[in-house]
Write a protein that holds these residues in place. Structure first.
Motif, PDB file in Angstrom:
ATOM      1  N   GLN A 109      11.100  64.075  36.369  1.00 54.74           N
ATOM      2  CA  GLN A 109      10.990  65.661  37.275  1.00 54.74           C
ATOM      3  C   GLN A 109      10.719  64.856  38.427  1.00 54.74           C
ATOM      4  OE1 GLN A 109       6.930  67.751  35.795  1.00 54.74           O
ATOM      5  NE2 GLN A 109       7.033  68.416  37.918  1.00 54.74           N
ATOM      6  N   ALA A 110      11.420  66.067  39.010  1.00 58.58           N
ATOM      7  CA  ALA A 110      11.117  66.229  40.979  1.00 58.58           C
ATOM      8  C   ALA A 110      10.109  65.959  41.630  1.00 58.58           C
ATOM      9  CB  ALA A 110      12.246  67.266  40.839  1.00 58.58           C
ATOM     10  N   LEU A 111       9.273  65.040  42.540  1.00 60.18           N
ATOM     11  CA  LEU A 111       8.166  65.000  42.595  1.00 60.18           C
ATOM     12  C   LEU A 111       8.156  65.852  44.610  1.00 60.18           C
ATOM     13  CD1 LEU A 111       7.068  61.639  41.614  1.00 60.18           C
ATOM     14  CD2 LEU A 111       6.528  63.949  41.470  1.00 60.18           C
ATOM     15  N   ILE A 113      13.205  62.942  44.826  1.00 58.00           N
ATOM     16  CA  ILE A 113      12.814  61.733  44.311  1.00 58.00           C
ATOM     17  C   ILE A 113      12.005  62.306  43.115  1.00 58.00           C
ATOM     18  CG2 ILE A 113      10.269  59.952  44.735  1.00 58.00           C
ATOM     19  CD1 ILE A 113      13.458  60.169  46.921  1.00 58.00           C
ATOM     20  N   ALA A 114      12.523  61.080  41.939  1.00 61.62           N
ATOM     21  CA  ALA A 114      12.249  62.016  40.353  1.00 61.62           C
ATOM     22  C   ALA A 114      11.164  60.841  40.517  1.00 61.62           C
ATOM     23  CB  ALA A 114      13.254  61.595  39.552  1.00 61.62           C
ATOM     24  N   SER A 115      10.249  61.381  39.388  1.00 59.38           N
ATOM     25  CA  SER A 115       9.421  60.505  38.442  1.00 59.38           C
ATOM     26  C   SER A 115       9.755  59.465  37.566  1.00 59.38           C
ATOM     27  CB  SER A 115       7.797  61.494  37.951  1.00 59.38           C
ATOM     28  OG  SER A 115       7.148  60.780  37.342  1.00 59.38           O
ATOM     29  N   PRO A 116       9.183  58.231  38.172  1.00 57.12           N
ATOM     30  CA  PRO A 116       9.904  57.037  37.118  1.00 57.12           C
ATOM     31  C   PRO A 116       9.142  56.976  35.818  1.00 57.12           C
ATOM     32  CG  PRO A 116       8.682  56.452  38.405  1.00 57.12           C
ATOM     33  CD  PRO A 116       8.077  57.195  39.100  1.00 57.12           C
ATOM     34  N   VAL A 117       7.368  57.261  35.807  1.00 61.79           N
ATOM     35  CA  VAL A 117       6.821  57.503  34.030  1.00 61.79           C
ATOM     36  C   VAL A 117       6.464  59.270  34.051  1.00 61.79           C
ATOM     37  CG1 VAL A 117       6.692  55.607  34.475  1.00 61.79           C
ATOM     38  CG2 VAL A 117       4.157  56.987  36.017  1.00 61.79           C
ATOM     39  N   TYR A 147      -0.138  68.867  44.212  1.00 59.99           N
ATOM     40  CA  TYR A 147      -2.077  68.629  43.988  1.00 59.99           C
ATOM     41  C   TYR A 147      -2.385  67.540  43.300  1.00 59.99           C
ATOM     42  CZ  TYR A 147      -1.515  71.420  39.743  1.00 59.99           C
ATOM     43  OH  TYR A 147      -0.995  71.492  38.873  1.00 59.99           O
ATOM     44  N   VAL A 148      -3.664  67.232  43.391  1.00 61.21           N
ATOM     45  CA  VAL A 148      -3.715  65.967  42.879  1.00 61.21           C
ATOM     46  C   VAL A 148      -4.264  67.116  41.493  1.00 61.21           C
ATOM     47  CG1 VAL A 148      -6.071  64.348  42.264  1.00 61.21           C
ATOM     48  CG2 VAL A 148      -4.817  65.012  44.417  1.00 61.21           C
ATOM     49  N   GLY A 149      -3.945  65.444  39.902  1.00 59.44           N
ATOM     50  CA  GLY A 149      -4.342  66.425  38.806  1.00 59.44           C
ATOM     51  C   GLY A 149      -3.114  66.981  37.530  1.00 59.44           C
ATOM     52  N   LYS A 150      -1.863  66.976  38.720  1.00 60.60           N
ATOM     53  CA  LYS A 150      -1.372  67.821  38.287  1.00 60.60           C
ATOM     54  C   LYS A 150      -0.247  66.649  37.556  1.00 60.60           C
ATOM     55  CE  LYS A 150       3.252  70.059  39.518  1.00 60.60           C
ATOM     56  NZ  LYS A 150       4.238  70.924  40.978  1.00 60.60           N
ATOM     57  N   VAL A 151       0.004  67.408  35.843  1.00 58.34           N
ATOM     58  CA  VAL A 151       0.666  66.827  35.104  1.00 58.34           C
ATOM     59  C   VAL A 151       2.467  66.436  34.999  1.00 58.34           C
ATOM     60  CG1 VAL A 151       1.291  66.494  32.955  1.00 58.34           C
ATOM     61  CG2 VAL A 151      -1.095  66.800  33.507  1.00 58.34           C
ATOM     62  N   GLY A 207      10.564  66.880  52.231  1.00 58.98           N
ATOM     63  CA  GLY A 207      10.898  68.908  52.990  1.00 58.98           C
ATOM     64  C   GLY A 207       9.667  69.231  52.010  1.00 58.98           C
ATOM     65  N   GLU A 208      10.932  69.108  50.723  1.00 54.23           N
ATOM     66  CA  GLU A 208       9.697  70.278  49.462  1.00 54.23           C
ATOM     67  C   GLU A 208       8.752  68.911  48.606  1.00 54.23           C
ATOM     68  OE1 GLU A 208      12.372  71.945  46.850  1.00 54.23           O
ATOM     69  OE2 GLU A 208      13.158  73.150  47.870  1.00 54.23           O
ATOM     70  N   LEU A 209       7.581  69.056  48.100  1.00 54.65           N
ATOM     71  CA  LEU A 209       6.337  68.575  47.443  1.00 54.65           C
ATOM     72  C   LEU A 209       6.579  69.640  46.287  1.00 54.65           C
ATOM     73  CD1 LEU A 209       5.204  66.348  48.046  1.00 54.65           C
ATOM     74  CD2 LEU A 209       3.316  67.441  48.978  1.00 54.65           C
TER      75      LEU A 209
END
Length: 496
Positions: free
Chosen positions: A244-246, A308-312, A235-239, A229-231
């Motif tokens: 945080q929701a991925l 789906i949240a970031s685990p790290v 982009y590559v390089g995003k911190v 759905g939402e992304l």
């Protein structure tokens, strides 16, 4: 002239003709003289006595001929000899060695001949390797030059049949000295130094590259099929931060399980309670966090798109999806790297690996910022070698809080190895002559002596001496090649 006088005259003429024929026996049309078998050989090597004849006697630029007469200890011709002959101008400075092979063929029992062509004037040492199935083998080296007639034996396989006086001459040549006066030294630019025991530090400089710390990489994937759905990690390089929701993902079976779970919670039947536990377990196995399940139960409504949240915490370094993509279970969606620490991988050649140990201190220099230096220690040495480059990876870990050490950036790893005190000579003092190492010892009063040494370890400035010199010996440290030309040192040392 009467008849008797005519007979006497004819008889004398016949005798002279026979004598002349006998005198010319062994001479060939080329002018090559075959040594007579009743003469003692000029040289002895192993089981052989050898006579060498050059045609012309003084070698010239262009075509030449060499003639050998080989006999055994009983002075009988050796007819089964296999001969490898080569005349080679040694390497001098940047000019490589110039070998001229000579193919030897037997003309008559014991007599062998070969032709060779010299491309330039100079010093052309001659090496002969002789092999006989019945007699044995031997090797000889001769001093041969275009500015001198004949050859001089400089080394040979020891022989029991004759003490070979030319070998004694070789020893005296090696031990001999020559003089270069002060004016000549100044013109050549000769400097000397006394050798001593010094601390030998070997520096290994290896190309390196900054790479991700593989222990700090995290791949994001799903345990079920679905649609993106939402992304947010778009982009590559995003911190991103931990939690945080991925992205959000839709799966009809996931929605169905949520509805089943919520329905079982609304009823008080014990059996439905068991169904709720089963549904909760299924969602947990699919990777839905307990906090998300609790939030869904509190709201009483199923989530159509699951977050789906970031685990790290880290940086998105790979992205394989866009919004709306259909994905399969187990497919890598994103890769997140924690760049607070990075690896530096260097390629160290096989010959240098024995000196390296884990925890050894090392320094990293950035290729585009040579003034920036980072210190650390070796963490890992690869146990296998690359079959092509004959090198192995050597790794160290560096902190990267400011993000300056970007992956794929080129660097250089410097490792300093203390090898202790050793007897050292300056690197420029040693002349390489084939497999030999030669220095010039200053004996005083302008006298110099060439000396063959055995070398050991080395660094960029010094070479260890294992044999041939003692502490305190004074040696020539510059102008060596001009000194060699000045002294016309030739084959007193083999291959020189």
């Amino acid at each position: 002239m009467n008849t008797r006088q005519k007979v006497v005259f004819i008889g004398v003429a016949v005798l002279l003709a026979v004598f002349s024929a006998m005198t010319l026996t062994g001479h060939h049309s080329t002018g090559d003289t075959v040594p007579k078998s009743n003469n003692a050989p000029s040289h002895w090597a192993g089981p052989f006595g050898i006579d060498v004849t050059l045609i012309p006697e003084k070698p010239k630029v262009g075509k030449n001929t060499i003639s050998l007469f080989i006999r055994d200890k009983d002075l009988q011709p050796v007819s089964d000899a296999r001969i490898e002959a080569v005349s080679e101008m040694p390497a001098m400075g940047s000019m490589p060695a110039m070998p001229v092979p000579i193919e030897m063929k037997m003309d008559s029992p014991g007599h062998y001949r070969g032709h060779y062509e010299l491309p330039m004037a100079g010093y052309w040492p001659l090496t002969l390797s002789i092999q006989s199935d019945a007699k044995g083998s031997a090797r000889m080296t001769f001093d041969m030059s275009t500015d001198r007639a004949g050859v001089e034996l400089t080394s040979a396989t020891p022989s029991d049949h004759q003490p070979a006086p030319n070998l004694d001459k070789q020893s005296s040549t090696q031990a001999g000295t020559f003089t270069v006066d002060a004016q000549r030294r100044q013109l050549i630019g000769v400097t000397t130094d006394r050798i001593a025991y010094r601390q030998l530090v070997k520096t290994i400089r290896s190309p390196a590259q900054i790479v991700y710390d593989e222990t700090r990489l995290t791949d994001i994937s799903l345990k079920f099929d679905g649609w993106i759905g939402e992304l947010n990690a778009d982009y590559v390089g995003k911190v991103v931060k931990k939690g945080q929701a991925l992205l959000t993902v839709y799966n009809p079976q996931l929605v169905s399980v949520q509805e089943e779970y919520l329905d079982s919670l609304r009823r008080s039947d014990q059996r439905l309670g068991n169904l709720a536990d089963a549904a909760r377990r299924r969602m947990t196995l699919w990777g839905i966090a307990p906090a998300q399940i609790q939030d869904m139960a509190r709201r009483g409504k199923a989530l159509e798109y699951l977050t789906i949240a970031s685990p790290v915490s880290g940086t998105v370094v790979e992205k394989h999806i866009v919004a709306g993509s259909a994905v399969k279970a187990g497919m890598p969606l994103l890769r997140i790297a924690d760049l607070s620490k990075v690896w530096v991988d260097a390629q160290v050649y096989e010959s240098d690996l024995p000196w390296l140990k884990p925890s050894m201190r090392a320094e990293v220099v950035l290729e585009d910022q040579p003034d920036r230096r980072f210190c650390g220690s070796i963490d890992f040495i690869e146990p296998s070698l690359d079959s092509v480059s004959r090198s192995a990876r050597v790794r160290m870990t560096l902190p990267n809080s400011d993000g300056e050490l970007r992956p794929d950036r080129y660097a250089r790893m410097n490792l300093q190895i203390d090898l202790g005190k050793r007897l050292l000579v300056p690197e420029q003092a040693v002349i390489y002559a084939g497999e030999n190492r030669v220095v010039f010892v200053d004996l005083g009063d302008g006298r110099l002596q060439p000396k063959k040494i055995k070398t050991g370890l080395r660094n960029a400035d010094y070479i260890e001496v294992l044999e041939g010199l003692d502490e305190g010996d004074e040696i020539v440290t510059s102008g060596n090649f001009l000194i060699a030309a000045e002294s016309k040192l030739k084959s007193g040392l083999e291959q020189w």
